[in-house]
Design a protein around this motif. Structure first.
Motif, mmCIF file in Angstrom:
data_model
loop_
_atom_site.group_PDB
_atom_site.id
_atom_site.type_symbol
_atom_site.label_atom_id
_atom_site.label_comp_id
_atom_site.label_asym_id
_atom_site.label_seq_id
_atom_site.Cartn_x
_atom_site.Cartn_y
_atom_site.Cartn_z
ATOM 1 N N TYR A 209 47.152 28.876 75.251
ATOM 2 C CA TYR A 209 47.424 30.139 74.576
ATOM 3 C C TYR A 209 47.651 29.945 73.087
ATOM 4 O O TYR A 209 47.215 30.757 72.272
ATOM 5 C CB TYR A 209 48.641 30.836 75.185
ATOM 6 N N GLN A 210 48.354 28.886 72.727
ATOM 7 C CA GLN A 210 48.637 28.639 71.315
ATOM 8 C C GLN A 210 47.355 28.389 70.527
ATOM 9 O O GLN A 210 47.168 28.928 69.445
ATOM 10 C CB GLN A 210 49.586 27.457 71.162
ATOM 11 N N LEU B 102 50.102 35.826 71.487
ATOM 12 C CA LEU B 102 49.730 34.635 72.246
ATOM 13 C C LEU B 102 50.319 33.377 71.599
ATOM 14 O O LEU B 102 50.824 32.490 72.283
ATOM 15 C CB LEU B 102 48.210 34.494 72.335
ATOM 16 N N TYR B 103 50.232 33.319 70.278
ATOM 17 C CA TYR B 103 50.663 32.110 69.570
ATOM 18 C C TYR B 103 52.181 31.926 69.625
ATOM 19 O O TYR B 103 52.664 30.829 69.880
ATOM 20 C CB TYR B 103 50.200 32.171 68.120
ATOM 21 N N VAL C 111 42.320 35.958 77.079
ATOM 22 C CA VAL C 111 41.882 35.359 75.810
ATOM 23 C C VAL C 111 40.576 36.000 75.341
ATOM 24 O O VAL C 111 40.424 36.318 74.153
ATOM 25 C CB VAL C 111 41.749 33.825 75.959
ATOM 26 N N HIS D 235 44.193 29.277 71.297
ATOM 27 C CA HIS D 235 43.359 30.472 71.214
ATOM 28 C C HIS D 235 44.039 31.578 70.412
ATOM 29 O O HIS D 235 43.359 32.358 69.740
ATOM 30 C CB HIS D 235 42.965 30.960 72.604
ATOM 31 N N GLY D 236 45.356 31.655 70.456
ATOM 32 C CA GLY D 236 46.071 32.620 69.631
ATOM 33 C C GLY D 236 45.797 32.388 68.159
ATOM 34 O O GLY D 236 45.541 33.335 67.404
ATOM 35 N N LYS E 83 53.893 32.329 73.754
ATOM 36 C CA LYS E 83 53.489 31.353 74.769
ATOM 37 C C LYS E 83 53.515 29.943 74.174
ATOM 38 O O LYS E 83 52.556 29.196 74.296
ATOM 39 C CB LYS E 83 52.082 31.681 75.278
ATOM 40 N N ASP F 89 52.579 26.769 76.247
ATOM 41 C CA ASP F 89 51.223 26.610 76.764
ATOM 42 C C ASP F 89 50.249 26.370 75.607
ATOM 43 O O ASP F 89 50.016 27.256 74.782
ATOM 44 C CB ASP F 89 50.824 27.864 77.540
ATOM 45 N N ASP G 240 44.013 34.048 82.674
ATOM 46 C CA ASP G 240 44.254 33.495 81.345
ATOM 47 C C ASP G 240 43.005 33.610 80.488
ATOM 48 O O ASP G 240 43.064 34.043 79.334
ATOM 49 C CB ASP G 240 44.676 32.027 81.434
ATOM 50 N N LYS G 241 41.872 33.235 81.049
ATOM 51 C CA LYS G 241 40.610 33.284 80.312
ATOM 52 C C LYS G 241 40.209 34.713 79.977
ATOM 53 O O LYS G 241 39.739 34.993 78.872
ATOM 54 C CB LYS G 241 39.505 32.587 81.105
#
Length: 76
Positions: free
Chosen positions: A41-42, A31-32, A10, A44-45, A35, A38, A6-7
């Protein structure tokens, strides 16, 4: 192991947003929107999209002030 992947995904998104802003915005949107369950993900997206837009704005400003020049078509 899943957390590491995951990291890494991102981090790749942030790198793409800096080097290739359009691709970074697409990755951030994926990602936004894909996902939604989660929060990691949201969040960081959304930030990847912001970084991509900021990089496009910086590039436009650099071109507008003549710091970066674009060669005419047919010349290198």
């Amino acid at each position: 192991m899943a957390e590491l992947m995951d990291k890494i995904f991102v981090v790749i998104g942030y790198i793409l947003a800096i080097l290739f802003p359009i691709v970074g915005i697409i990755v951030g949107a994926l990602l936004y929107f894909l996902k939604k369950e989660d929060a990691f993900y949201q969040t960081h997206g959304k930030y990847i999209i912001i970084v991509g837009i900021a990089m496009i704005a910086i590039n436009i400003l650099l071109i507008a002030f003549g710091i970066i020049t674009i060669p005419p078509v047919g010349q290198v």
